[in-house]
Design a protein around this motif. Structure first.
Motif, PDB file in Angstrom:
ATOM      1  N   THR A   1       0.845  -1.149   0.068  1.00 57.28           N
ATOM      2  CA  THR A   1      -0.156  -0.165  -0.096  1.00 57.28           C
ATOM      3  C   THR A   1       0.925   1.126  -0.029  1.00 57.28           C
TER       4      THR A   1
ATOM      5  N   VAL B   1      -8.221  -8.173 -13.340  1.00 57.63           N
ATOM      6  CA  VAL B   1      -7.114  -7.124 -13.312  1.00 57.63           C
ATOM      7  C   VAL B   1      -5.738  -7.721 -13.503  1.00 57.63           C
TER       8      VAL B   1
ATOM      9  N   ASP C   1       4.987   8.485  -7.917  1.00 59.36           N
ATOM     10  CA  ASP C   1       5.284   7.207  -8.644  1.00 59.36           C
ATOM     11  C   ASP C   1       4.524   6.060  -8.193  1.00 59.36           C
ATOM     12  N   HIS C   2       3.665   6.020  -7.219  1.00 56.75           N
ATOM     13  CA  HIS C   2       2.915   4.798  -7.023  1.00 56.75           C
ATOM     14  C   HIS C   2       1.320   5.306  -6.708  1.00 56.75           C
ATOM     15  N   GLU C   3       1.057   6.648  -7.160  1.00 59.42           N
ATOM     16  CA  GLU C   3      -0.423   6.956  -6.941  1.00 59.42           C
ATOM     17  C   GLU C   3      -1.446   6.037  -7.698  1.00 59.42           C
ATOM     18  N   GLY C   4      -2.510   5.622  -7.187  1.00 60.89           N
ATOM     19  CA  GLY C   4      -3.365   4.886  -7.608  1.00 60.89           C
ATOM     20  C   GLY C   4      -3.058   3.387  -8.032  1.00 60.89           C
ATOM     21  N   LYS C   5      -1.879   3.076  -7.361  1.00 64.99           N
ATOM     22  CA  LYS C   5      -1.386   1.533  -7.408  1.00 64.99           C
ATOM     23  C   LYS C   5      -1.269   0.950  -6.146  1.00 64.99           C
ATOM     24  N   LEU C   6      -1.798  -0.472  -6.342  1.00 62.31           N
ATOM     25  CA  LEU C   6      -1.632  -1.223  -5.135  1.00 62.31           C
ATOM     26  C   LEU C   6      -0.529  -2.440  -5.817  1.00 62.31           C
ATOM     27  N   GLY C   7       0.243  -2.565  -5.107  1.00 57.39           N
ATOM     28  CA  GLY C   7       1.431  -3.649  -5.261  1.00 57.39           C
ATOM     29  C   GLY C   7       1.332  -4.774  -4.301  1.00 57.39           C
TER      30      GLY C   7
ATOM     31  N   ARG D   1       4.695   1.367   1.685  1.00 54.26           N
ATOM     32  CA  ARG D   1       5.907   1.877   0.718  1.00 54.26           C
ATOM     33  C   ARG D   1       6.559   3.078   1.587  1.00 54.26           C
TER      34      ARG D   1
ATOM     35  N   ALA E   1      -1.925  -7.710 -14.028  1.00 56.91           N
ATOM     36  CA  ALA E   1      -0.606  -6.868 -13.402  1.00 56.91           C
ATOM     37  C   ALA E   1      -0.052  -6.021 -14.514  1.00 56.91           C
ATOM     38  N   SER E   2       0.352  -4.821 -13.974  1.00 55.94           N
ATOM     39  CA  SER E   2       0.944  -3.661 -14.935  1.00 55.94           C
ATOM     40  C   SER E   2       2.589  -4.329 -14.939  1.00 55.94           C
TER      41      SER E   2
END
Length: 157
Positions: A72, A135, A102-108, A76, A137-138
């Motif tokens: 989250t 979904v 860099d990690h806005e709107g992303k859940l890793g 991070r 993975a990017s």
């Protein structure tokens, strides 16, 4: 069949991941941090250098050693603050902003799976499934070879 069956062997493990992030199918969720959340994440990270465990609330591990860590924005940032504290450096506001952007709107997710060969998961392509939605993975980084454990046996066994 081998690849598919070993994937389904991880199903209970991955269901726990969904529970860990606390999102029900169809629910909207925001991963934006307020200024107070950011301050709290930095404080948690700094204090963690003297703690026995760090990040256990973001990580689950099963009996066979497979792990899943939910990355989250809070985790991070706390991790970045922890790493800075280990180097006796302050995490600068511009570093925090860059990390958040860099990690806005992303859940890793960081997942470690164990298998019978070093390359067993080389071509896995993870997909998060919630009901009928999928979904992809990017970004995926499947290691070609795993590291050996100190005791000698390969970690994929």
């Amino acid at each position: 069949m081998g690849r598919r069956s070993s994937w389904y062997g991880c199903l209970p493990f991955l269901v726990l991941a969904a529970g860990l992030i606390g999102v029900a199918p169809g629910e909207a969720v925001s991963f934006a941090l307020t200024d107070r959340d950011r301050e709290q994440a930095v404080l948690v990270g700094k204090k963690s250098v003297v703690a026995d465990e760090f990040g256990t609330e973001w990580r689950i591990k099963d009996a066979s050693g497979q792990t899943l860590t939910v990355m989250t924005p809070f985790h991070r940032l706390a991790l970045a603050a922890r790493n800075s504290a280990f180097r006796s450096q302050e995490l600068k506001p511009k570093d925090i902003e860059a990390l958040m952007k860099d990690h806005e709107g992303k859940l890793g997710f960081r997942v470690t799976l164990r298998g019978g060969r070093t390359d067993f998961a080389r071509f896995y392509a993870p997909t998060l499934v919630a009901g009928a939605q999928e979904v992809k993975a990017s970004f995926v980084q499947n290691e070609g070879t795993a590291l050996r454990e100190e005791a000698g046996p390969h970690p994929s066994r």
